[in-house]
Write an enzyme that holds these catalytic residues in place. Structure first.
Site, PDB file in Angstrom:
ATOM      1  N   HIS A  88     101.083  65.829 -21.799  1.00 30.63           N
ATOM      2  CA  HIS A  88     100.154  66.779 -21.495  1.00 30.63           C
ATOM      3  C   HIS A  88      98.801  66.523 -20.876  1.00 30.63           C
ATOM      4  O   HIS A  88      98.084  67.444 -20.569  1.00 30.63           O
ATOM      5  CB  HIS A  88      99.599  67.729 -22.766  1.00 30.63           C
ATOM      6  CG  HIS A  88      98.958  66.789 -23.631  1.00 30.63           C
ATOM      7  ND1 HIS A  88      99.314  65.880 -24.417  1.00 30.63           N
ATOM      8  CD2 HIS A  88      97.489  66.974 -23.706  1.00 30.63           C
ATOM      9  CE1 HIS A  88      98.659  65.330 -25.255  1.00 30.63           C
ATOM     10  NE2 HIS A  88      97.330  65.772 -24.679  1.00 30.63           N
TER      11      HIS A  88
HETATM   12  C1  UD1 Z   1      93.713  69.097 -26.235  1.00 31.81           C
HETATM   13  C2  UD1 Z   1      92.768  68.048 -26.757  1.00 31.81           C
HETATM   14  C3  UD1 Z   1      93.717  66.721 -26.394  1.00 31.81           C
HETATM   15  C4  UD1 Z   1      94.859  66.711 -27.229  1.00 31.81           C
HETATM   16  C5  UD1 Z   1      95.558  67.799 -27.082  1.00 31.81           C
HETATM   17  C6  UD1 Z   1      96.794  68.081 -27.762  1.00 31.81           C
HETATM   18  C7  UD1 Z   1      90.370  67.988 -25.794  1.00 31.81           C
HETATM   19  C8  UD1 Z   1      89.477  67.388 -24.750  1.00 31.81           C
HETATM   20  N1  UD1 Z   1      91.885  67.881 -25.374  1.00 31.81           N
HETATM   21  O1  UD1 Z   1      93.951  69.146 -24.944  1.00 31.81           O
HETATM   22  O2  UD1 Z   1      92.616  65.402 -26.883  1.00 31.81           O
HETATM   23  O3  UD1 Z   1      95.391  65.622 -27.180  1.00 31.81           O
HETATM   24  O4  UD1 Z   1      94.500  69.285 -27.204  1.00 31.81           O
HETATM   25  O5  UD1 Z   1      97.171  69.413 -27.763  1.00 31.81           O
HETATM   26  O6  UD1 Z   1      90.071  68.653 -26.585  1.00 31.81           O
HETATM   27  N2  UD1 Z   1      96.825  76.381 -24.211  1.00 31.81           N
HETATM   28  C9  UD1 Z   1      97.480  77.462 -24.746  1.00 31.81           C
HETATM   29  N3  UD1 Z   1      97.608  77.798 -25.949  1.00 31.81           N
HETATM   30  C10 UD1 Z   1      96.952  77.200 -26.915  1.00 31.81           C
HETATM   31  C11 UD1 Z   1      96.100  75.877 -26.489  1.00 31.81           C
HETATM   32  C12 UD1 Z   1      95.986  75.662 -25.113  1.00 31.81           C
HETATM   33  O7  UD1 Z   1      98.293  78.221 -23.985  1.00 31.81           O
HETATM   34  O8  UD1 Z   1      96.978  77.362 -27.967  1.00 31.81           O
HETATM   35  C13 UD1 Z   1      96.607  76.201 -22.746  1.00 31.81           C
HETATM   36  C14 UD1 Z   1      95.633  76.699 -22.163  1.00 31.81           C
HETATM   37  O9  UD1 Z   1      95.861  77.404 -20.821  1.00 31.81           O
HETATM   38  C15 UD1 Z   1      94.620  75.679 -21.822  1.00 31.81           C
HETATM   39  C16 UD1 Z   1      95.431  74.517 -21.749  1.00 31.81           C
HETATM   40  O10 UD1 Z   1      96.872  74.949 -22.636  1.00 31.81           O
HETATM   41  O11 UD1 Z   1      93.843  75.775 -20.495  1.00 31.81           O
HETATM   42  C17 UD1 Z   1      94.722  73.309 -22.131  1.00 31.81           C
HETATM   43  O12 UD1 Z   1      94.359  73.454 -23.428  1.00 31.81           O
HETATM   44  P1  UD1 Z   1      92.673  72.454 -23.844  1.00 31.81           P
HETATM   45  O13 UD1 Z   1      92.768  73.203 -25.538  1.00 31.81           O
HETATM   46  O14 UD1 Z   1      91.964  73.005 -22.901  1.00 31.81           O
HETATM   47  O15 UD1 Z   1      93.143  71.231 -24.031  1.00 31.81           O
HETATM   48  P2  UD1 Z   1      94.700  70.448 -23.999  1.00 31.81           P
HETATM   49  O16 UD1 Z   1      95.079  69.790 -22.840  1.00 31.81           O
HETATM   50  O17 UD1 Z   1      95.602  71.191 -25.079  1.00 31.81           O
END
Ligand code: UD1
Length: 379
Positions: free
Chosen positions: A218
């Site tokens: 990811h």
């Molecule tokens: C975050 C953490 C990372 C961790 C990862 C594990 C930071 C900077 N990064 O990254 O350290 O390894 O989580 O999962 O805090 N999304 C959904 N549903 C959710 C959550 C996210 O659809 O419940 C999608 C959203 O479209 C979002 C994307 O995933 O734009 C990324 O989510 P985000 O929370 O920004 O960071 P991660 O890449 O998940």
């Protein structure tokens, strides 16, 4: 009575906070408040973990959701400040390295509150990684830095942090792993697949899953660039999966990027790769312990592989968890996102039979964390 407020925000935080809350609950002299920033919000990324790990329903959910880093961090700080004004805790406890960790530690220190960071001192040395910024800032301002290993303690000393703030307590995630391993082993791989599979039309039979590899990915460095992601996907479809069936629980960020780059359909159509929704913690432990090899860019998985003795190809050029590397007695090899290097490493995998648990990865870290907070010497 001491008041402790702890913070979670994203999936990797949940297995770190669970044993800490369990310790707190054994102690009637502590008033505990749990705040979820809501960075991860899908049931499969959040609520399911609360149920599985027995984490109480958060007292507060800030419902921050997705967005750019500054938006997530800024909104969290504004919302969290209101909670701190109301609750006035003696300690704010943050875990890991996600945006919630950074936002809440800054907010608390701005209000002159005591901050404890569990899993302090990890350093990848790679400042382009959002989590590295979160680690550096959180550790610089925290009052109590609880480290998972002695390499991390040394990293903090090297940055000039006072020895009196640093306490080596071990890896709290291993408390959760130890607690759940027996239950995980009793699950069936086929049941996990059937309840989480995305590409249903692929035929499963037990023979397929006698031997499989597990993929999770990811990180922006692997999934945000079309050329990098495309070369990795082609490698899995055209090479690795022809030698070993692959199971891949997909992170929402990766799924979104695959769709955007028109690569998702190819994966779904490959009958040697079984795509799964994000799976539960215990299911992941089962798949990890049953797989022949793990391909991952996750931090936590490198550690879990080390305890479960699963060879791990870490799809990054650096790691903040060097204790998991083969050369340091672990199971993991850094292969970055160079497909030639990954393929070469895959053909050479060997199981490290000599794995010794790192010191204090013993299931008792949460007890040591809470003891350090309760025995903290105020100046
Ligand atoms: C975050 C953490 C990372 C961790 C990862 C594990 C930071 C900077 N990064 O990254 O350290 O390894 O989580 O999962 O805090 N999304 C959904 N549903 C959710 C959550 C996210 O659809 O419940 C999608 C959203 O479209 C979002 C994307 O995933 O734009 C990324 O989510 P985000 O929370 O920004 O960071 P991660 O890449 O998940």
């Amino acid at each position: 009575m001491i008041k402790i407020l702890s913070v979670v925000g994203a999936r990797p935080n949940f297995m770190k906070i669970a044993p800490f809350i369990e310790q707190i609950n054994k102690n009637t002299d502590i008033r505990h408040i749990l705040v979820h920033t809501g960075q991860h919000y899908d049931a499969r990324m959040s609520r399911n973990f609360f149920n599985t790990l027995g984490i109480p329903i958060p007292d507060v959910n800030l419902s921050i959701g997705s967005g750019t880093h500054s938006r997530q961090i800024g909104d969290t700080m504004i919302a969290f400040e209101k909670i701190l004004i109301k609750e006035k805790p003696d300690w704010v406890v943050v875990v890991g390295d996600v945006n919630a960790t950074l936002a809440c530690s800054i907010t608390a220190k701005k209000m002159n509150l005591k901050v404890c960071h569990i899993e302090a001192g990890l350093r990848s040395g790679d400042i382009t990684m959002p989590e590295e910024i979160n680690r550096l800032v959180t550790d610089r301002i925290s009052d109590l830095l609880l480290t998972p290993d002695l390499i991390s303690s040394q990293n903090l000393l090297n940055e000039g942090i006072s020895n009196s703030k640093i306490k080596f307590v071990g890896n709290i995630m291993i408390d959760t792993l130890d607690k759940n391993i027996k239950k995980a082993k009793s699950l069936s791989v086929l049941d996990i697949i059937n309840s989480n599979v995305i590409n249903k039309k692929n035929k499963f039979n037990h023979k397929n899953f006698k031997k499989f590899g597990l993929v999770t990915m990811h990180r922006p460095s692997n999934v945000d660039s079309l050329s990098i992601l495309k070369s990795i996907i082609q490698m899995f479809i055209n090479d690795i999966s022809k030698k070993m069936h692959l199971l891949w629980p997909i992170h929402p960020r990766t799924q979104k990027k695959l769709k955007e780059f028109d690569l998702y359909i190819d994966l779904l159509n490959c009958d040697r790769i079984t795509m799964l929704h994000p799976i539960d913690y215990i299911e992941m432990i089962k798949l990890n312990s049953s797989s022949k090899i793990v391909f991952t860019d996750s931090g936590g998985l490198q550690e879990e592989c080390t305890i479960l003795s699963t060879p791990c190809l870490t799809m990054r050029w650096n790691t903040e968890r060097p204790i998991t590397l083969l050369e340091n007695g672990g199971v993991s090899l850094l292969v970055g996102n160079d497909v030639q290097k990954i393929k070469h490493a895959f053909n050479q995998i060997r199981i490290n039979e000599e794995i010794k648990r790192p010191k204090y990865w013993d299931g008792k870290t949460a007890f040591r964390c809470l003891s350090e907070i309760l025995s903290y010497k105020y100046e």
